[in-house]
Write a protein that holds these residues in place. Structure first.
Motif, PDB file in Angstrom:
ATOM      1  N   ASN A   1       0.827  -1.198   0.000  1.00  0.00           N
ATOM      2  CA  ASN A   1       0.000   0.000   0.000  1.00  0.00           C
ATOM      3  C   ASN A   1       0.866   1.253   0.000  1.00  0.00           C
ATOM      4  O   ASN A   1       0.568   2.232  -0.695  1.00  0.00           O
TER       5      ASN A   1
ATOM      6  N   THR B   1      -3.289   3.361  -2.077  1.00  0.00           N
ATOM      7  CA  THR B   1      -4.568   2.723  -1.769  1.00  0.00           C
ATOM      8  C   THR B   1      -5.399   2.487  -3.019  1.00  0.00           C
ATOM      9  O   THR B   1      -6.068   1.454  -3.154  1.00  0.00           O
TER      10      THR B   1
ATOM     11  N   MET C   1      -4.175  -0.653  -4.929  1.00  0.00           N
ATOM     12  CA  MET C   1      -4.285  -1.844  -4.091  1.00  0.00           C
ATOM     13  C   MET C   1      -5.741  -2.232  -3.855  1.00  0.00           C
ATOM     14  O   MET C   1      -6.104  -3.412  -3.907  1.00  0.00           O
ATOM     15  N   TYR C   2      -6.579  -1.241  -3.596  1.00  0.00           N
ATOM     16  CA  TYR C   2      -7.990  -1.533  -3.345  1.00  0.00           C
ATOM     17  C   TYR C   2      -8.647  -2.150  -4.578  1.00  0.00           C
ATOM     18  O   TYR C   2      -9.395  -3.135  -4.470  1.00  0.00           O
TER      19      TYR C   2
ATOM     20  N   CYS D   1      -6.705  -1.866   3.255  1.00  0.00           N
ATOM     21  CA  CYS D   1      -6.915  -0.506   2.731  1.00  0.00           C
ATOM     22  C   CYS D   1      -7.894   0.269   3.613  1.00  0.00           C
ATOM     23  O   CYS D   1      -7.702   1.463   3.875  1.00  0.00           O
TER      24      CYS D   1
ATOM     25  N   ASN E   1      -2.462   8.022  -2.016  1.00  0.00           N
ATOM     26  CA  ASN E   1      -2.363   8.079  -0.549  1.00  0.00           C
ATOM     27  C   ASN E   1      -1.761   9.388  -0.066  1.00  0.00           C
ATOM     28  O   ASN E   1      -0.752   9.855  -0.574  1.00  0.00           O
TER      29      ASN E   1
END
Length: 419
Positions: free
Chosen positions: A95, A100, A103-104, A144, A213
């Motif tokens: 992450n 985020t 990754m999400y 996340c 992020n």
């Protein structure tokens, strides 16, 4: 003159409402700009919760459909926890590297694929493999979520309580929805439906185009948190242990209470799902007040220990009675006092390390939780074969809750100074 003054009043009133409309639109625009990514992540997290609660429901039918015993059913339930435990170890670092947003979305894709594939199988081992995919995606989604909620340090337990509320709403509808789908159609359609829900939440998040992020902010720093060997700290080792015990009890309830309601208390699947949903709903609603209380009291250990011991008592009474209405009341109360274990311990963990290591400690505590999610249903499933479901659930729920309630009292709040 009257018409002129009335015109002025009307004009001023119109001007007032126009200004109010502009202000409101600006406030709403600012709110959605700042919080829409988090809200959409929480939508995906609620679908993950629906999926988690559905697994305990489908075990009721799968034992007869696939011809498996309670131990093998426990392996099925634990398979998602196994891949989640592995995924969260790396999720924090990944992450930090990829953000985020990426990754999400990766988590949503894996989660949706795993659920979709369950529709096409009646094979026990293939189902385990597909549930491993579901667990891998779930680990990324949950990581996340907790990282985003951990960005609000002044009310950390309250914000993490929001995740419990969302989880409980997902669990409420997940149990109920699965019971309806299994009564009307079959378990494959019930499980694969979550691929549609998660895909929708992923598409909404994708088109929202949130920024990458931001750095985790904090109003405090830990005077002793600069050491890279944070795992050696007493607090972290203690929380790793208490998270294992508390989540062990939670996953035993999640896996085997639907079977208890159907096989021992004689309920149908629809009614069992409806009753079990109250455990989740009541728990989520009260997670935020307990988190807020611990934020205000500045003493999370007392709140955590108190809720643990009350949960153990309520769990014993729930397992001892057979009435439907009593089951609803006791399950709801059990949810109220049990659910806060998650946000309280995550908050304590995040406060035990420096802001730069919040992702790592969150992943570490999740790893402990999901390892217990592997062990709990599996061990309890083995004992059910030999000791019966009531004795096994008492051992699997009451004992770890008492251990958690006692050990958590030894957590020490780190010394902090204002930044």
């Amino acid at each position: 003159m009257k018409s002129s003054s009335s015109y002025l009043r009307v004009s001023s009133k119109s001007l007032f409402f126009n200004i109010l409309e502009v202000v409101n639109s600006q406030l709403l625009s600012k709110f959605f700009k700042n919080y829409s990514p988090l809200l959409l992540i929480l939508c995906g997290y609620s679908v993950f919760a629906m999926s988690r609660f559905s697994l305990g429901m489908i075990l009721v039918d799968l034992q007869s459909i696939l011809g498996i015993n309670s131990f093998e059913a426990g392996i099925l339930f634990s398979s998602t926890s196994a891949s989640m435990a592995f995924t969260v170890i790396f999720a924090g670092k990944l992450n930090d590297k990829f953000g985020t947003y990426r990754m999400y979305l990766a988590g949503i894709v894996i989660f949706s694929l795993g659920h979709l594939l369950t529709y096409f199988t009646n094979d026990y081992f293939l189902l385990i493999f597909y549930l491993l995919l579901v667990g891998a995606g779930s680990g990324i989604i949950s990581s996340c979520t907790y990282l985003e909620l951990g960005r609000y340090p002044s009310s950390r337990a309250s914000m993490l309580g929001v995740s419990n509320l969302v989880y409980s709403i997902g669990g409420f509808f997940g149990s109920w929805f699965t019971g309806i789908m299994m009564s009307t159609y079959n378990w494959q359609l019930a499980l694969s439906s979550f691929s549609v829900f998660s895909a929708i939440s992923g598409l909404l998040y994708y088109f929202s185009n949130p920024s990458s992020n931001s750095n985790i902010s904090s109003n405090y720093i830990d005077e002793s948190s600069d050491s890279p060997h944070y795992f050696s700290k007493f607090n972290v080792v203690l929380l790793y242990t208490t998270m294992f015990f508390s989540n062990f009890a939670f996953f035993v309830l999640l896996a085997w209470v639907p079977t208890l309601l159907v096989s021992y208390k004689g309920l149908d699947l629809y009614t069992a799902g409806f009753i079990f949903s109250f455990f989740s709903l009541a728990g989520g609603i009260f997670s935020i007040p307990f988190g807020y209380l611990s934020d205000k009291l500045k003493n999370r250990t007392i709140v955590a220990s108190f809720t643990a011991f009350i949960s153990a008592i309520l769990g014993y009474f729930f397992l001892s009675i057979t009435g439907i209405y009593e089951s609803i009341i006791l399950l709801s109360l059990l949810g109220v006092f049990f659910y806060p274990y998650w946000n309280l311990q995550l908050a304590m963990g995040q406060e035990s390390v420096s802001p730069k290591k919040i992702g790592m400690i969150t992943g570490l505590l999740q790893n402990s939780a999901y390892l217990s999610g592997i062990a709990g249903p599996l061990i309890t499933g083995y004992f059910i074969k030999n000791l019966g479901i009531i004795t096994s659930l008492n051992l699997g729920v009451i004992t770890p809750l008492v251990l958690y309630g006692f050990l958590i009292l030894f957590w020490k709040a780190p010394k902090r100074i204002l930044r």
